[in-house]
Design a protein around this motif. Structure first.
Motif, mmCIF file in Angstrom:
data_model
loop_
_atom_site.group_PDB
_atom_site.id
_atom_site.type_symbol
_atom_site.label_atom_id
_atom_site.label_comp_id
_atom_site.label_asym_id
_atom_site.label_seq_id
_atom_site.Cartn_x
_atom_site.Cartn_y
_atom_site.Cartn_z
ATOM 1 N N THR A 71 -0.469 7.657 -3.319
ATOM 2 C CA THR A 71 -1.733 8.445 -3.230
ATOM 3 C C THR A 71 -2.722 7.684 -4.240
ATOM 4 O O THR A 71 -3.933 7.400 -3.690
ATOM 5 C CB THR A 71 -1.930 9.878 -3.233
ATOM 6 N N ALA A 72 -2.671 7.704 -5.482
ATOM 7 C CA ALA A 72 -3.355 7.078 -6.544
ATOM 8 C C ALA A 72 -3.651 5.758 -6.222
ATOM 9 O O ALA A 72 -4.783 5.049 -6.335
ATOM 10 C CB ALA A 72 -2.751 7.164 -7.885
ATOM 11 N N ARG A 73 -2.510 4.646 -5.601
ATOM 12 C CA ARG A 73 -2.872 3.521 -5.492
ATOM 13 C C ARG A 73 -3.563 3.067 -4.453
ATOM 14 O O ARG A 73 -4.584 2.166 -4.309
ATOM 15 C CB ARG A 73 -1.247 2.900 -5.019
ATOM 16 N N ALA A 102 1.018 -1.052 0.008
ATOM 17 C CA ALA A 102 0.051 0.016 0.092
ATOM 18 C C ALA A 102 0.713 1.330 0.206
ATOM 19 O O ALA A 102 0.397 2.301 -0.514
ATOM 20 C CB ALA A 102 -1.065 -0.026 1.214
ATOM 21 N N GLY A 103 1.997 1.212 0.449
ATOM 22 C CA GLY A 103 2.784 2.458 0.795
ATOM 23 C C GLY A 103 4.248 2.154 0.070
ATOM 24 O O GLY A 103 5.122 3.021 0.216
ATOM 25 N N LEU A 104 4.454 1.263 -0.890
ATOM 26 C CA LEU A 104 5.652 1.064 -1.568
ATOM 27 C C LEU A 104 5.664 2.321 -2.505
ATOM 28 O O LEU A 104 5.223 2.625 -3.431
ATOM 29 C CB LEU A 104 5.561 -0.149 -2.478
ATOM 30 N N PRO A 105 6.906 2.921 -2.191
ATOM 31 C CA PRO A 105 7.279 4.131 -3.138
ATOM 32 C C PRO A 105 7.781 4.339 -4.713
ATOM 33 O O PRO A 105 8.445 4.993 -5.070
ATOM 34 C CB PRO A 105 8.196 4.894 -2.160
ATOM 35 N N ASP A 116 5.872 10.932 -9.375
ATOM 36 C CA ASP A 116 6.431 10.743 -8.016
ATOM 37 C C ASP A 116 6.071 9.980 -7.135
ATOM 38 O O ASP A 116 4.946 9.447 -7.226
ATOM 39 C CB ASP A 116 6.951 12.106 -7.599
ATOM 40 N N GLN A 117 6.801 9.880 -5.923
ATOM 41 C CA GLN A 117 6.411 8.790 -4.644
ATOM 42 C C GLN A 117 5.157 9.215 -4.364
ATOM 43 O O GLN A 117 4.232 8.327 -4.117
ATOM 44 C CB GLN A 117 7.486 8.929 -3.764
ATOM 45 N N ARG A 161 -9.217 2.046 -2.271
ATOM 46 C CA ARG A 161 -10.124 2.613 -1.161
ATOM 47 C C ARG A 161 -11.646 2.712 -1.786
ATOM 48 O O ARG A 161 -12.618 2.390 -1.190
ATOM 49 C CB ARG A 161 -9.880 3.858 -1.120
ATOM 50 N N ARG A 162 -11.751 2.682 -3.341
ATOM 51 C CA ARG A 162 -13.016 2.735 -3.816
ATOM 52 C C ARG A 162 -13.697 1.381 -3.638
ATOM 53 O O ARG A 162 -15.107 1.678 -4.266
ATOM 54 C CB ARG A 162 -12.876 3.246 -5.212
#
Length: 564
Positions: A539-541, A423-426, A533-534, A546-547
């Motif tokens: 954010t998009a992932r 979820a947070g992989l940059p 960018d990261q 989330r939807r």
């Protein structure tokens, strides 16, 4: 196993492995490896530097060693006399040699230990030299290679020697924070404080065949807890099976293996003149796909003739180096992971592996990863994040392995940790369901910026047979369950679970055509993601996942409403 250095004089030598006589010149030409049994004789630190670094690239880093004797230690001889004797005998100031250089053209800083000098023990000068080498690598943003050979901490320096473990580990941690690759080459033997600090703190651990690595030596274990040790205990082969080392590499192949790793990890994707294009035949409109019987898709997805992850790697990825192990307990054969290049772009690739025969399926646990498999995947994803490499996952699994041992080792925890990590992989993450996408075992590799499916693949919360057995009370109702679950690619695209479908050739044995379609789909997808960018990626992932289900329910915050 004999570890003493073989004599350099005389035409014939005795092998420390098979005990056969070896002709000295032939033995030297073979890199001091026995041509009969493959035993790797010890090398001195200068020999290591010479064998690994490109000719004319070596620049030694001078060590000005002092007669450090913090305890005024005396056993049968004063410590200062021991230091002087070892310096005279080896011609070295200490038990490590450091250098700048290149391996197959790739810059690297090397710290190579020498077992001849007080058993390669970790004293304050060795710790300082390794730390300084790491600081030079940090300042120059150059990968660090550590070649270890040690009996452990240096007893003559007492707790000051112990502090070197902390100091060197801290230095490697700073390289982690800076995104600089670190590699260990484990040679025989590597024990004690070196094994429990910088030797095993690196991103990648490579071992020579037969090299021993461990915290406590065999004699200490046997004398302390009276255990009988299994054959091959603490050898590289034992440690590969138990997930500690990434690979075992014969001496003759080391420069090539290290060169590939440094080449992939030394350059960022933006530095590579790649030819990624946004043009592909990727299908993003469900109406463009024919309606198909979902059960036919299930059967097609399970065909043994379909390409496996290893097939895809051979067809799509250059300079691939497989990395093994979860660094804790085991190496899962059902999951392949490593670094390579896709269309010139350095990437990390992770995929489940089934096989094409009954024996391959059994050896690979039918493509069902254990907790060690998911933890290995997580380790490689963290490495990709550190180095700034995009991640590609290839998914073909009926699900995570459901056995007793998997539950004992925390299968649910391993999957949950992967989901949180991804979820947070940059870095960009692209997942492709190439065959079966089964349950949470598949999702643990599919929390991605873009999720693609091959046309004959399936993706489901449970197998059709499992659903039929639970809800219809009849496994024979699997075709009905497959239709109800809408497991086919067209349905998944309509549901928004996937972002595109990779067309497959009519002839499913035409792997080259199939690979061409997947290559184009991956290239176009990465071309879209690499410029982001990261912050925008993450954010998009997160918004993408989330939807799902947002229209199904609303949680009302009564306390907040009343406050208004």
């Amino acid at each position: 196993m004999v570890t003493a250095t073989l004599p350099e004089t005389g035409a014939w030598l005795l092998c420390g492995g098979c005990r056969r006589m070896l002709y000295g010149k032939r033995f030297a030409r073979a890199g001091r490896v026995c041509p009969e049994c493959g035993w790797h004789a010890p090398l001195t630190a200068p020999q290591r530097i010479e064998s690994l670094l490109d000719p004319d690239s070596v620049r030694l880093l001078e060590i000005a060693a002092a007669d450090t004797d913090p305890l005024s230690f005396i056993d049968t001889r004063p410590y200062t006399e021991r230091l002087a004797g070892n310096r005279e005998r080896t011609g070295l100031p200490e038990a490590v040699v450091c250098a700048r250089g290149r391996i197959e053209g790739n810059p690297v800083v090397v710290a190579a230990m020498d077992f001849r000098f007080l058993g390669g023990s970790l004293g304050s000068t060795v710790g300082e030299a390794v730390t300084r080498a790491a600081e030079i690598a940090l300042a120059e943003r150059t990968p660090l290679l550590l070649v270890t050979a040690s009996g452990g901490a240096r007893m003559q320096e007492g707790v000051i020697s112990l502090m070197q473990m902390a100091k060197t580990s801290q230095a490697l941690g700073q390289l982690d924070e800076a995104g600089i690759l670190t590699v260990s080459l484990i040679t025989d033997p590597t024990f004690g404080g070196v094994a429990a600090s910088f030797a095993t703190s690196t991103d990648i651990i490579i071992a020579e065949p037969g090299a021993r690595l461990g915290f406590a030596g065999p004699r200490v274990i046997e004398q302390t807890i009276k255990q009988t040790l299994p054959p091959g205990f603490q050898t590289a082969e034992f440690l590969l099976d138990h997930g500690v080392v990434d690979s075992i590499c014969p001496r003759a192949e080391l420069r090539t293996r290290l060169g590939k790793l440094l080449s992939v990890a030394s350059r960022r994707p933006d530095d590579v003149p790649h030819q990624l294009t946004a043009d592909s035949a990727l299908i993003t409109d469900p109406a463009a796909l024919p309606e198909r019987d979902p059960w036919d898709c299930v059967r097609a997805a399970r065909r043994l003739t379909r390409p496996s992850t290893l097939d895809w790697l051979a067809l799509l990825v250059e300079d691939f180096t497989e990395l093994h192990g979860d660094r804790a307990a085991a190496d899962c054969p059902a999951l392949i992971a490593g670094l390579g290049r896709f269309e010139g772009v350095p990437v990390a690739v992770i995929g489940t592996q089934k096989g094409h025969t009954a024996d391959e399926l059994a050896d690979r646990n039918y493509g069902m990863p254990s907790p060690s498999g998911y933890r290995k995947a997580a380790r490689i994803m963290r490495l990709a994040a550190k180095l700034g490499l995009p991640v590609v996952t290839l998914i073909d699994t009926a699900g995570a392995y459901p056995g007793i041992e998997a539950e004992q080792r925390g299968q649910s925890v391993a999957i949950a940790e992967n989901l949180k990590l991804m979820a947070g992989l940059p870095v960009p993450v692209v997942a492709v369901v190439t065959g079966e996408g089964g349950s949470g075992g598949a999702l643990a590799l599919a929390f991605a910026d873009r999720v693609l499916m091959c046309a004959n693949a399936v993706y489901s919360v449970i197998s059709a047979e499992g659903c039929a057995a639970i809800l219809w009370k009849d496994p024979a109702a699997a075709p009905r369950a497959a239709a109800a679950l809408r497991v086919d690619a067209r349905s998944q695209l309509a549901l928004g679970v996937i972002d595109g479908v990779v067309p497959e050739p009519v002839d499913d044995s035409d792997h080259l055509a199939f690979a061409g379609a997947l290559r184009a789909a991956l290239a176009s997808t990465l071309a879209d993601l690499l410029p982001l960018d990261q912050m925008n990626l993450v954010t998009a992932r997160r918004a993408r996942f989330r939807r799902f289900g947002t229209e199904s329910a609303v949680l009302l915050d009564a306390e907040k409403e009343n406050a208004r």
